[in-house]
Design an enzyme around this catalytic site. Structure first.
Site, short mmCIF file in Angstrom:
data_model
loop_
_atom_site.label_atom_id
_atom_site.label_comp_id
_atom_site.label_asym_id
_atom_site.label_seq_id
_atom_site.Cartn_x
_atom_site.Cartn_y
_atom_site.Cartn_z
N LYS A 1 23.75 6.05 -28.62
CA LYS A 1 22.45 6.09 -27.93
C LYS A 1 22.60 5.58 -26.50
CE LYS A 1 19.37 2.62 -28.52
NZ LYS A 1 18.81 2.02 -27.29
N ARG B 1 12.72 2.33 -22.40
CA ARG B 1 13.32 1.61 -21.28
C ARG B 1 14.13 2.54 -20.39
NH1 ARG B 1 13.73 -3.01 -18.15
NH2 ARG B 1 15.86 -3.33 -17.49
N CYS C 1 11.82 -1.70 -26.23
CA CYS C 1 11.61 -2.69 -27.29
C CYS C 1 11.13 -4.01 -26.69
CB CYS C 1 12.91 -2.92 -28.04
SG CYS C 1 13.26 -1.63 -29.23
N ARG D 1 12.29 -7.48 -19.71
CA ARG D 1 12.90 -6.20 -19.32
C ARG D 1 12.66 -5.92 -17.83
NH1 ARG D 1 14.08 -3.42 -24.14
NH2 ARG D 1 15.95 -2.70 -23.07
N ILE E 1 13.13 -5.09 -13.82
CA ILE E 1 13.87 -3.99 -13.17
C ILE E 1 14.18 -4.32 -11.71
CG2 ILE E 1 12.98 -2.13 -14.66
CD1 ILE E 1 10.93 -1.51 -12.44
N ASP E 2 14.06 -5.60 -11.36
CA ASP E 2 14.28 -5.99 -9.96
C ASP E 2 15.68 -5.62 -9.45
OD1 ASP E 2 15.00 -7.95 -11.91
OD2 ASP E 2 15.54 -9.28 -10.28
N LEU E 3 16.68 -5.69 -10.30
CA LEU E 3 18.06 -5.38 -9.86
C LEU E 3 18.20 -3.88 -9.57
CD1 LEU E 3 20.03 -7.65 -12.37
CD2 LEU E 3 19.36 -8.18 -10.01
N ASP F 1 23.20 -6.47 -29.06
CA ASP F 1 22.66 -5.47 -29.99
C ASP F 1 23.16 -5.64 -31.42
OD1 ASP F 1 22.61 -2.75 -27.54
OD2 ASP F 1 21.33 -4.50 -27.86
N ILE G 1 20.92 -13.00 -23.77
CA ILE G 1 20.61 -11.83 -22.94
C ILE G 1 19.12 -11.53 -22.90
CG2 ILE G 1 21.10 -9.36 -22.58
CD1 ILE G 1 23.60 -11.09 -22.23
N ARG H 1 14.63 5.05 -33.36
CA ARG H 1 14.98 5.19 -31.94
C ARG H 1 16.49 5.18 -31.76
NH1 ARG H 1 11.72 1.36 -28.10
NH2 ARG H 1 13.05 2.55 -26.72
C1 EPZ Z 1 20.80 -1.80 -22.21
O1 EPZ Z 1 19.50 -2.27 -21.91
C2 EPZ Z 1 20.70 -1.24 -23.61
N1 EPZ Z 1 19.75 -0.13 -23.64
C3 EPZ Z 1 20.25 -2.33 -24.58
O2 EPZ Z 1 20.23 -1.76 -25.89
C4 EPZ Z 1 21.27 -3.46 -24.53
O3 EPZ Z 1 20.83 -4.50 -25.37
C5 EPZ Z 1 21.39 -3.97 -23.09
O4 EPZ Z 1 21.75 -2.88 -22.21
C6 EPZ Z 1 22.44 -5.06 -22.96
O5 EPZ Z 1 23.67 -4.60 -23.41
C7 EPZ Z 1 20.17 1.08 -23.19
O6 EPZ Z 1 21.28 1.25 -22.74
C8 EPZ Z 1 19.17 2.19 -23.26
P1 EPZ Z 1 20.21 -5.00 -19.10
P2 EPZ Z 1 19.12 -2.72 -20.40
O7 EPZ Z 1 19.70 -4.36 -17.87
O8 EPZ Z 1 19.79 -1.83 -19.44
C9 EPZ Z 1 17.69 -8.60 -17.29
C10 EPZ Z 1 19.43 -1.46 -28.05
O9 EPZ Z 1 19.07 -2.19 -28.97
N2 EPZ Z 1 17.48 -7.70 -16.15
O10 EPZ Z 1 21.66 -5.31 -19.21
O11 EPZ Z 1 17.66 -2.88 -20.34
C11 EPZ Z 1 16.87 -8.12 -18.48
O12 EPZ Z 1 15.55 -8.61 -18.41
C12 EPZ Z 1 19.00 -1.76 -26.63
O13 EPZ Z 1 20.16 -0.43 -28.17
C13 EPZ Z 1 16.85 -8.22 -15.02
O14 EPZ Z 1 16.49 -9.39 -14.97
O15 EPZ Z 1 19.81 -4.16 -20.37
C14 EPZ Z 1 17.63 -8.67 -19.66
O16 EPZ Z 1 17.23 -10.00 -19.88
C15 EPZ Z 1 18.20 -3.03 -26.52
N3 EPZ Z 1 16.62 -7.39 -13.96
C16 EPZ Z 1 19.07 -8.64 -19.19
O17 EPZ Z 1 19.03 -8.50 -17.77
C17 EPZ Z 1 16.99 -6.07 -13.99
O18 EPZ Z 1 16.76 -5.35 -13.00
C18 EPZ Z 1 19.88 -7.50 -19.78
O19 EPZ Z 1 19.33 -6.32 -19.33
C19 EPZ Z 1 17.63 -5.58 -15.14
C20 EPZ Z 1 17.87 -6.40 -16.21
#
Ligand code: EPZ
Length: 458
Positions: free
Chosen positions: A22, A92, A116, A121, A123-125, A306, A328, A400
């Protein structure tokens, strides 16, 4: 609302093939609209997040069709850059269309993504990186309005190794003017898979899988590309735990053992015997699992978040005490309250980040609720191991990320079925039917000796 009905106590045994990942295919689907091209994505899992991504593609003007487990995406002339709110808010990964649409159409309007409820979650980065690349982004409470005169290469240092932000910026950089360097990039295998796809499109990328990714923008991309999606390491880990928790044995075909390395050693520590081979892995469970003193989730190659909920479910019946810390996602703890309904002895620390579990001999069946995708998966695992009947409500969360959970687990000898709110059997569930099917791989348990974990090393 659909729910899983499980009669626990069956020993899981058999062989199953794992489908596509996924978290690899979702960014690849978004990237497919970067160019006027015909893209074939093979080993594409039939999960509801993919169906939701397909809906976005069709809304912006792509034509999409499923050919077996291959997704064919044709993105011809100009695309619409306004993603309908009802599509964007479902998941997301809708945010990943930002980089592709800005690159392709120089504009993108997108409601803030869903996903989820496991934390803020943020998106600032994503947004900061795109602004460094020349995007002008206006943000309201619910929506993003983005435009650019043309994306340009930039040096971007991610404050956190965000998977999604790394993917969005990789996609945006492919046709940006100049070179983009992403420092502190996420290193997950899904990032490497996205880079493999982008290179088949004609992108100039190096360093995927390391902390520094360098992308030299190109003017033109290929009009055809095809990609074999990597196997889903989290689905594989979930199925290994299903066998581990029921004293069973399992062989998974179409997996890459080194993808499982970040959590394989914990399975061994819990008393399981693992038999990795080229593209498969087998597991033989002990009579009773042993507790693992400490597990802490980290970015790759650390223990994956995950797999956290599923391991907490397994540790809830292991012999001994364990401490699992989630670093995380700040709200990835809702499985604890549900596992307690089944008799688990789990205490949450005040900051809700650490789960202290004293393993019990047996859980008992109960009616529980999936609050998110991996919470639901963990509850299904607990139901398989529990005494009596368990009902896991809100199965749509699980659909999902798992294409055929109930048919896969049924084929491995467990008693599970998907039922509607009224208890009537539902076939195929929310995701399209079809997915992993039992395979007679050449690495059955017979005659295999436990190999060192070196085969799992990244
Ligand atoms: C991806 O989510 C995966 N989803 C998640 O899988 C996975 O848990 C996660 O990466 C970590 O490995 C998909 O790939 C669709 P992140 P993502 O950006 O991209 C913070 C599952 O169960 N953050 O690495 O959303 C954020 O709030 C799902 O399959 C910021 O602060 O993960 C979080 O605390 C769940 N600012 C942490 O980073 C940002 O701009 C990790 O987020 C982006 C993220």
């Amino acid at each position: 609302m659909r729910q899983y009905k499980i009669l626990g106590g069956q020993r899981l045994s058999g062989e199953i093939a794992i489908g596509g990942a996924k978290n690899a295919v979702l960014p690849i689907i978004a990237a497919a609209c970067l160019n006027q091209s015909e893209v074939y994505i093979h080993n594409c899992p039939r999960i509801s997040d993919v169906l939701d991504s397909v809906e976005i593609l069709e809304c912006i003007g792509c034509s999409v069709e499923f050919l077996g487990n291959t997704l064919k995406i044709s993105s011809s002339a100009g695309l619409k850059y306004d993603v309908p709110d009802e599509c964007a808010t479902k998941m997301r990964s809708s945010i990943l269309f930002l980089g592709a649409l800005l690159s392709r159409e120089k504009r993108a309007n997108l409601a803030l993504p869903g996903g989820c409820s496991i934390g803020e979650r943020a998106i600032d980065l994503h947004l900061h990186g795109l602004e460094l690349m020349g995007a002008k982004i206006t943000r309201t409470e619910e929506k993003l309005f983005c435009e650019t005169e043309g994306l340009r290469g930039a040096k971007i240092n991610l404050a956190f190794a965000s998977v999604g932000a790394t993917e969005n910026l990789m996609i945006a950089a492919v046709k940006a003017r100049g070179e983009t360097i992403i420092e502190n990039a996420a290193r997950e295998p899904e990032i490497v898979d996205l880079a493999r796809f982008l290179k088949t499109l004609g992108a100039n990328i190096r360093g995927a899988g390391t902390k520094t990714i360098v992308i030299k923008g190109v003017d033109r991309l290929n009009s055809h590309a095809s990609h074999e999606t990597m196997p889903d390491r989290i689905v594989a880990g979930t199925y290994l735990l299903a066998a581990a928790m029921t004293g069973g044995e399992i062989t998974l075909a179409n997996v890459r053992p080194f993808d499982l390395a970040p959590f394989a050693s914990y399975l061994t520590e819990m008393g399981c015997k693992l038999y990795p081979d080229d593209n498969c892995v087998s597991l033989a469970a002990p009579k009773r699992l042993l507790a693992v003193p400490r597990i802490t989730t980290k970015v790759h190659p650390g223990f994956p978040t995950d797999m956290q909920a599923q391991f907490v479910a397994a540790l809830s019946i292991a012999d001994g005490q364990s401490e699992v810390t989630e670093t995380i996602f700040e709200e990835r703890y809702k499985h604890v309250q549900e596992l307690r309904k089944m008799g688990a002895d789990i205490r949450l620390t005040a900051d809700k980040k650490t789960f202290i579990t004293k393993g019990v001999e047996r859980l008992h069946g109960a009616t529980v609720t999936a609050h998110d995708l991996r919470c639901g998966a963990a509850l299904v695992l607990a139901g398989l191991a529990a005494e009596g009947e368990t009902l896991v409500k809100d199965a749509q969360y699980v659909e999902r990320g798992y294409a055929s959970l109930e048919s896969d687990l049924r084929s491995l000898g467990t008693e599970i079925c998907l039922v509607g709110a009224g208890g009537e059997a539902v076939f195929g569930g929310g995701a399209l039917v079809g997915g992993a099917s039992p395979l007679f791989s050449d690495c059955s348990l017979v005659g295999m000796s436990p190999r060192s974990l070196d085969s799992f090393r990244v």
